[in-house]
Design a protein around this motif. Structure first.
Motif, PDB file in Angstrom:
ATOM      1  N   ILE A  83       0.852  -1.036   0.044  1.00  0.00           N
ATOM      2  CA  ILE A  83       0.461  -0.162  -0.119  1.00  0.00           C
ATOM      3  C   ILE A  83       0.795   1.248   0.110  1.00  0.00           C
ATOM      4  O   ILE A  83       0.460   2.156  -0.489  1.00  0.00           O
ATOM      5  CB  ILE A  83      -0.552  -0.062   1.148  1.00  0.00           C
ATOM      6  CG1 ILE A  83      -1.897  -0.723   1.072  1.00  0.00           C
ATOM      7  CG2 ILE A  83      -1.666   0.909   1.624  1.00  0.00           C
ATOM      8  CD1 ILE A  83      -2.719  -1.332   2.168  1.00  0.00           C
ATOM      9  N   GLY A  84       1.719   1.399   0.677  1.00  0.00           N
ATOM     10  CA  GLY A  84       3.036   2.400   0.717  1.00  0.00           C
ATOM     11  C   GLY A  84       3.467   2.402  -0.589  1.00  0.00           C
ATOM     12  O   GLY A  84       3.785   3.579  -0.916  1.00  0.00           O
ATOM     13  N   LEU A  85       4.086   1.247  -0.845  1.00  0.00           N
ATOM     14  CA  LEU A  85       4.892   1.745  -2.263  1.00  0.00           C
ATOM     15  C   LEU A  85       4.221   2.132  -3.392  1.00  0.00           C
ATOM     16  O   LEU A  85       4.668   3.048  -3.967  1.00  0.00           O
ATOM     17  CB  LEU A  85       5.400   0.332  -2.776  1.00  0.00           C
ATOM     18  CG  LEU A  85       7.307   0.406  -1.355  1.00  0.00           C
ATOM     19  CD1 LEU A  85       7.619  -0.760  -1.850  1.00  0.00           C
ATOM     20  CD2 LEU A  85       8.023   1.184  -1.788  1.00  0.00           C
ATOM     21  N   THR A  86       2.651   1.631  -3.265  1.00  0.00           N
ATOM     22  CA  THR A  86       1.113   2.149  -4.536  1.00  0.00           C
ATOM     23  C   THR A  86       1.470   3.812  -3.511  1.00  0.00           C
ATOM     24  O   THR A  86       1.210   4.142  -5.239  1.00  0.00           O
ATOM     25  CB  THR A  86       0.520   1.481  -4.013  1.00  0.00           C
ATOM     26  OG1 THR A  86       0.428   0.016  -4.665  1.00  0.00           O
ATOM     27  CG2 THR A  86      -0.695   1.881  -5.376  1.00  0.00           C
ATOM     28  N   LEU A  87       1.340   4.066  -2.745  1.00  0.00           N
ATOM     29  CA  LEU A  87       0.875   5.634  -2.960  1.00  0.00           C
ATOM     30  C   LEU A  87       1.881   6.690  -2.956  1.00  0.00           C
ATOM     31  O   LEU A  87       1.713   7.536  -3.642  1.00  0.00           O
ATOM     32  CB  LEU A  87       0.528   5.476  -1.271  1.00  0.00           C
ATOM     33  CG  LEU A  87      -0.594   5.500  -1.007  1.00  0.00           C
ATOM     34  CD1 LEU A  87      -1.423   5.267   0.427  1.00  0.00           C
ATOM     35  CD2 LEU A  87      -1.966   6.541  -1.617  1.00  0.00           C
ATOM     36  N   VAL A 142       4.241   5.932  -5.583  1.00  0.00           N
ATOM     37  CA  VAL A 142       4.645   5.776  -7.066  1.00  0.00           C
ATOM     38  C   VAL A 142       3.918   5.911  -7.521  1.00  0.00           C
ATOM     39  O   VAL A 142       3.528   7.263  -8.749  1.00  0.00           O
ATOM     40  CB  VAL A 142       4.892   4.113  -7.341  1.00  0.00           C
ATOM     41  CG1 VAL A 142       4.578   3.820  -9.393  1.00  0.00           C
ATOM     42  CG2 VAL A 142       6.330   3.405  -6.734  1.00  0.00           C
ATOM     43  N   VAL A 143       2.924   6.547  -7.020  1.00  0.00           N
ATOM     44  CA  VAL A 143       1.565   7.242  -7.672  1.00  0.00           C
ATOM     45  C   VAL A 143       1.570   8.848  -7.337  1.00  0.00           C
ATOM     46  O   VAL A 143       1.692   9.330  -8.534  1.00  0.00           O
ATOM     47  CB  VAL A 143      -0.103   6.537  -6.907  1.00  0.00           C
ATOM     48  CG1 VAL A 143      -1.121   7.553  -7.131  1.00  0.00           C
ATOM     49  CG2 VAL A 143      -0.342   5.890  -7.442  1.00  0.00           C
ATOM     50  N   GLY A 144       1.801   8.930  -6.567  1.00  0.00           N
ATOM     51  CA  GLY A 144       2.547  10.309  -5.958  1.00  0.00           C
ATOM     52  C   GLY A 144       3.607  10.888  -6.785  1.00  0.00           C
ATOM     53  O   GLY A 144       3.446  11.706  -7.094  1.00  0.00           O
ATOM     54  N   VAL A 145       4.777  10.544  -7.199  1.00  0.00           N
ATOM     55  CA  VAL A 145       5.621  10.644  -7.542  1.00  0.00           C
ATOM     56  C   VAL A 145       5.271  10.562  -9.396  1.00  0.00           C
ATOM     57  O   VAL A 145       5.159  11.655 -10.255  1.00  0.00           O
ATOM     58  CB  VAL A 145       6.473  10.095  -7.477  1.00  0.00           C
ATOM     59  CG1 VAL A 145       8.011   9.494  -8.557  1.00  0.00           C
ATOM     60  CG2 VAL A 145       7.336   9.638  -6.275  1.00  0.00           C
ATOM     61  N   PHE A 146       4.629   9.409  -9.953  1.00  0.00           N
ATOM     62  CA  PHE A 146       3.723  10.367 -11.528  1.00  0.00           C
ATOM     63  C   PHE A 146       2.969  11.166 -10.979  1.00  0.00           C
ATOM     64  O   PHE A 146       3.154  12.203 -12.526  1.00  0.00           O
ATOM     65  CB  PHE A 146       3.448   8.620 -11.583  1.00  0.00           C
ATOM     66  CG  PHE A 146       5.065   7.547 -12.163  1.00  0.00           C
ATOM     67  CD1 PHE A 146       5.686   7.460 -13.768  1.00  0.00           C
ATOM     68  CD2 PHE A 146       5.082   6.466 -12.084  1.00  0.00           C
ATOM     69  CE1 PHE A 146       6.372   7.008 -13.545  1.00  0.00           C
ATOM     70  CE2 PHE A 146       5.741   5.682 -12.110  1.00  0.00           C
ATOM     71  CZ  PHE A 146       6.293   5.420 -12.645  1.00  0.00           C
TER      72      PHE A 146
END
Length: 107
Positions: free
Chosen positions: A79-83, A85-89
């Motif tokens: 969940i953390g890595l998904t957030l 990655v979404v934030g950076v992109f």
């Protein structure tokens, strides 16, 4: 791998940057080549959206250990890595949308 204490300073620094850029519209916290061709009338929308992306990264960083402690599994990492990655992109998308490219210099 992060221990339970390491995300705290990262969270505070990133939350501070999110606040300064997103709410206070302090664009100087970004590298100048990310907003070289930014139209001055778009500054408010640009900084607000960059702040939102940075906030997503902050939430992802703090969500990892909290969810892992609650669930006793590695679910927090997903969940953390998904957030993150979404934030950076999202930040990259906003910079390209408003600046024309990710990195641009004055001619």
């Amino acid at each position: 791998m992060l221990t339970s204490r390491e995300p705290i300073p990262i969270l505070f620094v990133n939350a501070f940057l999110s606040y300064q850029v997103g709410i206070k519209e302090n664009i100087t916290f970004l590298h100048s080549y990310h907003y070289t061709h930014l139209n001055p009338k778009d500054k408010k929308a640009f900084t607000k959206r960059i702040g939102i992306g940075s906030l997503l990264v902050s939430i992802g960083v703090i969500a990892m250990p909290i969810i892992n402690l609650i669930s006793h599994s590695e679910l927090g990492y997903y969940i953390g890595l998904t957030l993150i990655v979404v934030g950076v992109f999202y930040i990259i998308f906003i910079i390209v949308k408003y600046n024309g490219k990710l990195i641009s210099f004055k001619k």
